[in-house]
Scaffold this motif. Sequence first.
Motif, PDB file in Angstrom:
ATOM      1  N   ALA A  33       0.820  -1.209   0.000  1.00 44.41           N
ATOM      2  CA  ALA A  33       0.000   0.000   0.000  1.00 44.41           C
ATOM      3  C   ALA A  33       0.857   1.264   0.000  1.00 44.41           C
ATOM      4  O   ALA A  33       1.846   1.373   0.728  1.00 44.41           O
ATOM      5  N   GLU A  36       2.783   1.445  -4.711  1.00 45.70           N
ATOM      6  CA  GLU A  36       2.456   0.664  -5.913  1.00 45.70           C
ATOM      7  C   GLU A  36       2.984   1.356  -7.165  1.00 45.70           C
ATOM      8  O   GLU A  36       2.238   1.685  -8.093  1.00 45.70           O
ATOM      9  N   ASP A  82      -3.279  -2.749  -4.451  1.00 45.21           N
ATOM     10  CA  ASP A  82      -2.169  -3.065  -3.557  1.00 45.21           C
ATOM     11  C   ASP A  82      -2.108  -4.547  -3.205  1.00 45.21           C
ATOM     12  O   ASP A  82      -3.087  -5.285  -3.346  1.00 45.21           O
ATOM     13  N   GLU A 143      -5.282   2.870  -4.621  1.00 47.61           N
ATOM     14  CA  GLU A 143      -4.120   2.396  -3.873  1.00 47.61           C
ATOM     15  C   GLU A 143      -4.517   2.112  -2.415  1.00 47.61           C
ATOM     16  O   GLU A 143      -5.531   2.596  -1.917  1.00 47.61           O
TER      17      GLU A 143
END
Length: 396
Positions: A33, A36, A82, A143
């Motif tokens: 997380a 990415e 993620d 994300e």
Amino acid sequence: MTERNQEILKLAAEYEPYIIECRRRVHTFAELAMHENKTHAFILEEIKKLGLPYEEVPTTSIIAKLDTGRPGKVLALRADIDALPLAESEENLAGPRTCHSEQAETCHACGHDAHTAMLLGAMQVLTRMKDELNGTVLFCFEEGEEPNSGIDALLAALEKYHVDLCWGIHVYAGLEENKMSIDPGPCMAGATLIDVTFHGKSGHGSRPDLAASPIFCGANFLNNLSVAFGQQIGASKTVTMGITMFHGGEVSNLIPDKARLQGSYRFFDRDEGLKALALTKKVAKDTADIHNCTAEFGPDLLGGPVVNEPECSQVAQRVIEEIMPGTIVHCEPWFAGESYRLFLERYTGVFAFLGIKNEEAGYGASHHNNRFDLNEAVLKTGAVATVRYAMEWLGR
């Protein structure tokens, strides 16, 4: 079957190899997380190939925009990107994996690689079918879903687009291959963190009477909480209590000055979740008083359940069953949580489950498990469902 449905199926079949390749690329990247970066670059490359305008949302989320130039609704389609801090096994439940993470301690053990790939595939098909659409489609790549660290910035960026409807999809190891569930009402659990630190008085292990042990305080708290929980949480409500950490002390002859417990509650009724949280604090404070300790609480971090809007659920069930007969089934609510709940608290829409279970082929390990593996045979189904749902609301 309608001509439009035939065209969707034809294009989805054409792009199936592309979707599979996207999934494998994202799987090999397997980034945590808010980091990415390779995944972000890959998604951006695919968006640019289609010539779609886009917005980069700090730090790695992306919104791509397909504007038909004709008035109509604004539909947000969402995928998370993620991975997890988990070492991936060499094999799934039946044999070697199709592809592997490049990162030794990071892997896609939840299915976000599939979500990303299916949305990229849907983006290709909807762009090809642009002349048959009204309004605007927003392709949202989120994300940091696992720690809920990217959702706020993404939703803030979406405000200016005046979204009318939303759609999300999650592969599910508890559902049979290529079956989909889009039941109305709560489909995934809400959650709240249990985080209690008991502060006592340290001392020598030989003289507990001169100390105030947070160890015994914490142990007594667990007993008291389990009794109170069983007696006071509504019998018709479902709230699960998972205590996952109890840490206090380091050596055998020293009573520590603090002990910490953590865990979580999962629930489908927000009020009952709040009740469980309040009960926890009351029991902790009362237990601490008995042991001459004090109780300190971490942030509540209360998140509600994922709730599908009934009309949108009915529409999704109808149109997906129409284009792929035998696909729609009922599924019991899933006790995992999801940041997508915040989409559904803000916009009208649904969150669909897509089954990947095929134990004979090795697919069926639970999510967040090192033997979890993605059944690529379902990717086309997810892309078709996404496109068909979009067409129902935006079709000319």
